[in-house]
Design a protein around this motif. Structure first.
Motif, short mmCIF file in Angstrom:
data_model
loop_
_atom_site.label_atom_id
_atom_site.label_comp_id
_atom_site.label_asym_id
_atom_site.label_seq_id
_atom_site.Cartn_x
_atom_site.Cartn_y
_atom_site.Cartn_z
N UNK A 43 49.73 41.96 29.33
CA UNK A 43 49.03 42.93 30.15
C UNK A 43 47.81 43.45 29.42
N UNK A 44 46.73 43.66 30.16
CA UNK A 44 45.50 44.19 29.59
C UNK A 44 45.14 45.49 30.30
N UNK A 45 44.42 46.35 29.60
CA UNK A 45 43.80 47.51 30.24
C UNK A 45 42.30 47.25 30.25
N UNK A 46 41.72 47.25 31.45
CA UNK A 46 40.39 46.70 31.68
C UNK A 46 39.46 47.75 32.26
N UNK A 47 38.22 47.76 31.79
CA UNK A 47 37.13 48.48 32.44
C UNK A 47 36.28 47.44 33.16
N UNK A 48 36.13 47.58 34.46
CA UNK A 48 35.40 46.61 35.28
C UNK A 48 34.19 47.31 35.89
N UNK A 49 32.99 46.81 35.59
CA UNK A 49 31.74 47.43 36.02
C UNK A 49 31.10 46.61 37.14
N UNK A 50 30.73 47.30 38.20
CA UNK A 50 30.26 46.64 39.42
C UNK A 50 28.81 46.16 39.34
N UNK A 51 28.46 45.32 40.30
CA UNK A 51 27.11 44.75 40.40
C UNK A 51 26.18 45.68 41.17
N UNK A 93 40.83 48.01 26.42
CA UNK A 93 40.33 47.16 25.32
C UNK A 93 39.62 45.91 25.83
N UNK A 94 39.57 45.73 27.15
CA UNK A 94 38.88 44.59 27.75
C UNK A 94 37.81 45.12 28.69
N UNK A 95 36.62 44.52 28.65
CA UNK A 95 35.55 44.91 29.56
C UNK A 95 35.09 43.70 30.36
N UNK A 100 50.00 46.34 25.72
CA UNK A 100 49.21 47.52 25.41
C UNK A 100 49.98 48.42 24.45
N UNK A 101 49.40 48.65 23.28
CA UNK A 101 49.96 49.56 22.29
C UNK A 101 49.02 50.75 22.19
N UNK A 102 49.36 51.84 22.87
CA UNK A 102 48.45 52.97 22.93
C UNK A 102 48.21 53.60 21.57
N UNK A 103 49.18 53.54 20.71
CA UNK A 103 48.97 54.11 19.38
C UNK A 103 47.97 53.28 18.59
N UNK A 104 48.09 51.96 18.68
CA UNK A 104 47.14 51.10 17.97
C UNK A 104 45.74 51.26 18.55
N UNK A 105 45.67 51.37 19.88
CA UNK A 105 44.36 51.55 20.51
C UNK A 105 43.73 52.86 20.07
N UNK A 106 44.53 53.91 19.95
CA UNK A 106 44.00 55.19 19.53
C UNK A 106 43.48 55.11 18.10
#
Length: 200
Positions: free
Chosen positions: A1-9, A75-77, A191-197
């Motif tokens: 699983x990834x946590x993603x920020x997706x930016x529109x056109x 962590x993914x864009x 997703x490891x929220x502690x590692x991401x932090x």
């Protein structure tokens, strides 16, 4: 699983992009879709570009950084055309970003005030030909990111992945989504929220 920020056109956060984000969510990913246009969408690309110009580059960049601050475990864009600059900026600036996917555009790393971080996987998807893609910028970016993969989709139009736009091509969009799924399978870890932090 990834946590993603997706930016529109430049058309805005269209129903087509919302549907794509929903399909990623259905696969178990967390997907955030920052809206740089505050709900506005445009059928004509020129109108969308004009609106983006009225907002200004700095404001668009701030949308990206604000989204990164709000969603501190992403962590993914991913960036589509106009949104590619926002995604690429975060990939270059934030140590926690560990995967970047650009569709329909890219910039020279120096145009964003820095360099590409070599450890960040990068996939670039573009129609071929595409008048909105700067081939020189693409060459500069891939020179700085020699591991990058570039996928070209012959005889398709600029935003062929968005089913709500006239550019849409079902076969090419399906292939794009298949490649995105495979790519996420290689870069998305639990997703490891502690590692991401700790990486902030």
């Amino acid at each position: 699983m990834a946590e993603i920020l997706l930016f529109h056109h430049a058309h805005g956060l269209t129903d087509g992009l919302r549907s794509f984000a929903d399909r990623l969510r259905a696969q178990g990913h967390i997907v955030h879709t920052p809206d740089s246009y505050a709900g506005k969408t445009f059928d004509r690309l020129d109108d969308g570009i004009q609106h983006a110009q009225s907002i200004g580059h700095d404001a668009l960049a701030e949308v990206a950084h604000r989204a990164a601050r709000e969603h501190r475990h992403a962590t993914i864009v991913m960036g589509f055309s106009l949104g590619a600059a926002q995604a690429q900026q975060l990939a270059q600036d934030l140590p926690r970003i560990r995967g970047c996917l650009l569709m329909g555009s890219c910039l020279r790393p120096l145009a964003l005030g820095g360099d590409w971080r070599h450890q960040v996987p990068l996939d670039i998807h573009i129609a071929d030909p595409d008048e909105w893609v700067d081939e020189q910028a693409l060459n500069r970016l891939t020179f700085r990111a020699p591991h990058a993969r570039v996928f070209r989709y012959p005889d398709r139009r600029h935003m062929f992945v968005d089913r709500s736009l006239r550019d849409y091509d079902a076969d090419a969009a399906d292939l794009f989504e298949q490649r995105v799924d495979e790519w996420l399978g290689t870069v998305a870890l639990p997703v490891d929220h502690r590692a991401a932090a700790r990486a902030l």
